[in-house]
Design an enzyme around this catalytic site. Sequence first.
Site, mmCIF file in Angstrom:
data_model
loop_
_atom_site.group_PDB
_atom_site.id
_atom_site.type_symbol
_atom_site.label_atom_id
_atom_site.label_comp_id
_atom_site.label_asym_id
_atom_site.label_seq_id
_atom_site.Cartn_x
_atom_site.Cartn_y
_atom_site.Cartn_z
ATOM 1 N N GLY A 148 0.828 -1.201 0.000
ATOM 2 C CA GLY A 148 0.000 0.000 0.000
ATOM 3 C C GLY A 148 0.862 1.250 0.000
ATOM 4 C CB CYS A 149 0.077 4.718 -0.964
ATOM 5 S SG CYS A 149 -1.550 4.877 -0.206
ATOM 6 C CE1 TYR A 150 -1.344 8.107 4.350
ATOM 7 C CE2 TYR A 150 -3.171 6.590 4.095
ATOM 8 C CZ TYR A 150 -2.693 7.884 4.206
ATOM 9 O OH TYR A 150 -3.572 8.933 4.173
ATOM 10 C CB THR A 152 5.416 2.259 0.064
ATOM 11 O OG1 THR A 152 4.805 1.116 -0.543
ATOM 12 C CG2 THR A 152 6.734 2.559 -0.629
#
Lengths: 344, 344, 344, 344
Positions: A148-150, A152
Amino acid sequence: MYKIGLVGGTGYTGAELIRLLVNHPQVKLHAITSRSEQGIAVADMFPSLRGFVDLCFTNPAIDTLAECDLVFFATPNGVAMKLVPELLREGIKVVDLAADFRLRDPAAWEQWYGCPHACPEILQQAVYGLPEVNRGLIKKAQLVANPGCYPTAVQLGFLPLIEQGLADINYLIADAKSGVSGAGRGAKVGSLLCEASENMAAYGVAGHRHLPEISQGLQQMAKGQPVGLTFVPHLTPMIRGIHATLYTRVMNKQIDLQALYEQRFVDEPFVDVLPQGEHPHTRSVKGTNTCRMAVHRPQNGEIVVILSAIDNLVKGAAGQAIQNMNIMLGIEEAQSLLVPGLMP
Amino acid sequence: MYKIGLVGGTGYTGAELIRLLVNHPQVKLHAITSRSEQGIAVADMFPSLRGFVDLCFTNPAIDTLAECDLVFFATPNGVAMKLVPELLREGIKVVDLAADFRLRDPAAWEQWYGCPHACPEILQQAVYGLPEVNRGLIKKAQLVANPGCYPTAVQLGFLPLIEQGLADINYLIADAKSGVSGAGRGAKVGSLLCEASENMAAYGVAGHRHLPEISQGLQQMAKGQPVGLTFVPHLTPMIRGIHATLYTRVMNKQIDLQALYEQRFVDEPFVDVLPQGEHPHTRSVKGTNTCRMAVHRPQNGEIVVILSAIDNLVKGAAGQAIQNMNIMLGIEEAQSLLVPGLMP
Amino acid sequence: MYKIGLVGGTGYTGAELIRLLVNHPQVKLHAITSRSEQGIAVADMFPSLRGFVDLCFTNPAIDTLAECDLVFFATPNGVAMKLVPELLREGIKVVDLAADFRLRDPAAWEQWYGCPHACPEILQQAVYGLPEVNRGLIKKAQLVANPGCYPTAVQLGFLPLIEQGLADINYLIADAKSGVSGAGRGAKVGSLLCEASENMAAYGVAGHRHLPEISQGLQQMAKGQPVGLTFVPHLTPMIRGIHATLYTRVMNKQIDLQALYEQRFVDEPFVDVLPQGEHPHTRSVKGTNTCRMAVHRPQNGEIVVILSAIDNLVKGAAGQAIQNMNIMLGIEEAQSLLVPGLMP
Amino acid sequence: MYKIGLVGGTGYTGAELIRLLVNHPQVKLHAITSRSEQGIAVADMFPSLRGFVDLCFTNPAIDTLAECDLVFFATPNGVAMKLVPELLREGIKVVDLAADFRLRDPAAWEQWYGCPHACPEILQQAVYGLPEVNRGLIKKAQLVANPGCYPTAVQLGFLPLIEQGLADINYLIADAKSGVSGAGRGAKVGSLLCEASENMAAYGVAGHRHLPEISQGLQQMAKGQPVGLTFVPHLTPMIRGIHATLYTRVMNKQIDLQALYEQRFVDEPFVDVLPQGEHPHTRSVKGTNTCRMAVHRPQNGEIVVILSAIDNLVKGAAGQAIQNMNIMLGIEEAQSLLVPGLMP
């Protein structure tokens, strides 16, 4: 030329995959699917792609996807897990950009995503696609769960400290700020310009789905010890970008944090540690696969502050997925991903 | 009608004071000064004020200011301390919106602002103008130091916990996000739309001038015990608003935090505690003097998360200054300040 | 205190009406309706209104509305025309902010809005609520059709030229730029921050519903002569504001345009003609009922350029509606509407 | 590998040139100059370029520049004209992105730019670098005057109509909306986020410097007939993008405008005519060298509306400059310029 399939091409993550793939010299988009937009030209939906892609959206038929070497899933959570087992049986490689294969524990999936996992037996063979941690496994994987973005931004920021046992892992705080594209292209009131611009707010403080994903990753870095993480995401009035501000107590005040961070990432093509005292700007990574970070210890105290910035749609989604694809297919890892950010 | 003077009327704080004062029924703007814009009509510089103010900017002459009942300083740091002593001798009341009288310790001023204080003997008579803490003192004060924007949001957020001895004051974290108007109306590259929009970044992690101000206030709440505060401000791509996300360890997990916060502020006209589980949005206080907050304890753990939102130009500057003026002049405290936020 | 009803309180126009009415000293909100949000507290949906309104949304029942002195409709087009006839029979005054009663010709309604008009017999008694043109009629009206946002900015801009017969009415061009709040609070992909920010585009060039409304108004100014109008609206990446740039050929190059405009509006409380050579900024009218304009004749040529700026939600909707209400109820016309814009 | 020099590398246009050149396979940046930043690493000023450029800013010394095959000037107006003659004598090719060589008439330069031209004798040899009009001349040119941003969008939009004699060239209206990056990276109050965001305004209605440049170009298309152009630029609250909305009377209502536009640009790599009825969005060309346009005739009337969208920093500046460089150096014209826009 490898043939690439994309299941779910109508969201921002799907569109970003297409943007990054059309100029990749070693792959070719073979099929882009969407149940709702079937028959529509991809470039009609996304005029920025006019002249770059001739495909129309098709139904996600297994036989077409089975002609591909690798298939990306950019679908809502819970879709990939229904199709992936069959593709794996056909010998196709898969990178899932949703959450379906990120949590190793099917009970955790059920708790956070509200339904039983459709193929728990496959979870153990999925590799968590954070190349800076799992590059070797990714190389051999058939199924990669793209982070996921967060997760990472947060995991890369904590990585050097935690894997060296230098952080007080009982008190980890991740205060994360995301652009609105993280909420997707769905028509939601909260994502309207009139609601989300000129505004700053936290959300999901009681518990966000990325919490167990991040905790699982940090625990792995901590060699299995449980971690105490407080994660507060904020919706920030911009399109792209995540800025994670991370706090922990450093266990050894003598350590040279700057050197620690620089050395850990010296060979990483997509992590850039700024010189001492600087602050990364999300705009400096706009449109790129780079995670730019800085590490501070204010007033030489016990608290370390790590600043970690990514483009949520690139290193936080489509770019990292292509980085994983490159690794899985034996292509040079940075192929088509090394570009300067769009500034201003 | 009280006569009001404004020294420094060309910045955002000055313009906001004028906006809020022109419709105040018990005061009248008597003089607005600016050395650089002398002779220019105020409404020529700020067309939004056309029809509401007829004054021209004048030089900051003591004799004109001495005709006022109360004078606001909305000048850069270090200007007020040169003029205020004379005004005080003339018996004028003063509210300084800059930092000149906020720190009680002249050595701290010199350390953080880079020059000796011009009138250290006056520092002790200045009252720190946070009405929720010092209302009684403000009522009797001749000189009020209006709090900074970050300090207002952070101190109000920590107030109930710290004054009850419920926070681990050795580990206080304030992750604060401010709109760009906090940087003022000066022509700086970093405040350009092309630099500050579509971007998120921390700044001043090594040490921001609001740190000693906040620490001084928190220490007072803690009955003089020193506090360990990590303060990280971020520049957020919006015009107005501060969102402070505060973290600490709660010392008593049985405490009903929601009740604690609601009761502490039940009589405060400008603090609004949201119902359990909600998140304040800065836009809900846009243009208003309200601090809207929420308190969370994620997963019932030890860490408390307080969310505190203000408009940096109103409760964080001009509005709070007028609140202080109302108190000092014996006007109803909320006069001309109770308006709904501009939404959207 | 007059009792006021509001039908349709969940959109931006409805919320803006509430914001402007809660501090109005001569009226009191009696009922706010919403079929979908029935039973929900208004302030729960709009936290900016916490402390200012205690009402819950109710069903739009005629008997409750009939207790009011005046009812606003802030409903989608086509709703008011079904309820208004009954309210009129009850003797209630009505201001409709939708388009239902703006076009005098029911055939034009049907052509542009795609359904037959529900009460064509009432169209002739509706007064078009542009006070600068129709003040006398509004005073006596029971039903006022509040003008659209674009039509307000465009008609006020052309007004002095056309009513003096000074414009070439065969070639009128209105290039209008609107903030995104003009598209409403509905969840549409095109209004998402990620779609509408950092973007500029025209829309509806083939024919926008405000075209017949504007043409009807301009034709009335031209004493019934038909006008040739090209109207191109643009979606602009901001929340509030309309900037109309108007072009026509002036029929008499000797005319003093600046004097013409200043004199026409000298007594208007909500039209502000800027000094020669200036350019109105939409932000200078943010949150206000003012139309700020300027008139230019570049290089002393034949083409006149009029710049007209309003806040689409205030002078373009809720503010003008309250201006109409004030006139209809015999309240001072500018009551509660004279405030400086929120700047910055 | 051709050696490229860049004089003036600290503005947005310079930074954009660097961004586009670092991955160009046939050229290499040899020197980047800046008087004010001499000795500073380029990547220290622009962190988005970290890892892509190792050069430091140097003084603009002729001998270093003379080692280059081609030199770009991205300097303020009036700088290039002092250095270019010497470079030309050295046989260096030059692309000037400022206005110094755009106007053929030195008197017009003096009128609009306020100082005499430093090398009027060179003006005639300069080729105006709009490849869609002057490709053949550019190929043989030593000195190319790169068009301004507004002139590019406006000229390309009017081109098919005017060169076919189909427009009423006495009444041409160009209503243009530009992102704030068009105002450059200079620290000006008007370009601050707090001034330029959430705002729309026209500027320079009395006469903008791009007016004579556009008129000169349109007159050339009209085979020397003078044209009557009204040009109104607007500052739009976004970073990148120009949207020009063009109005004229069509002289032959039978003409198939859609076919005219499509055929005129069918072979142009960087002009994309949208299907009938569509509207170009500036974001669809963000970061690209494409001009995307559409042509409308509302209600089948006499007035034609052309919508023309570019990225002001790419097709309106740096991208077009590289397109010219490619042509001048015999490189494939679209080299390194064909990429999809960054969406969202």
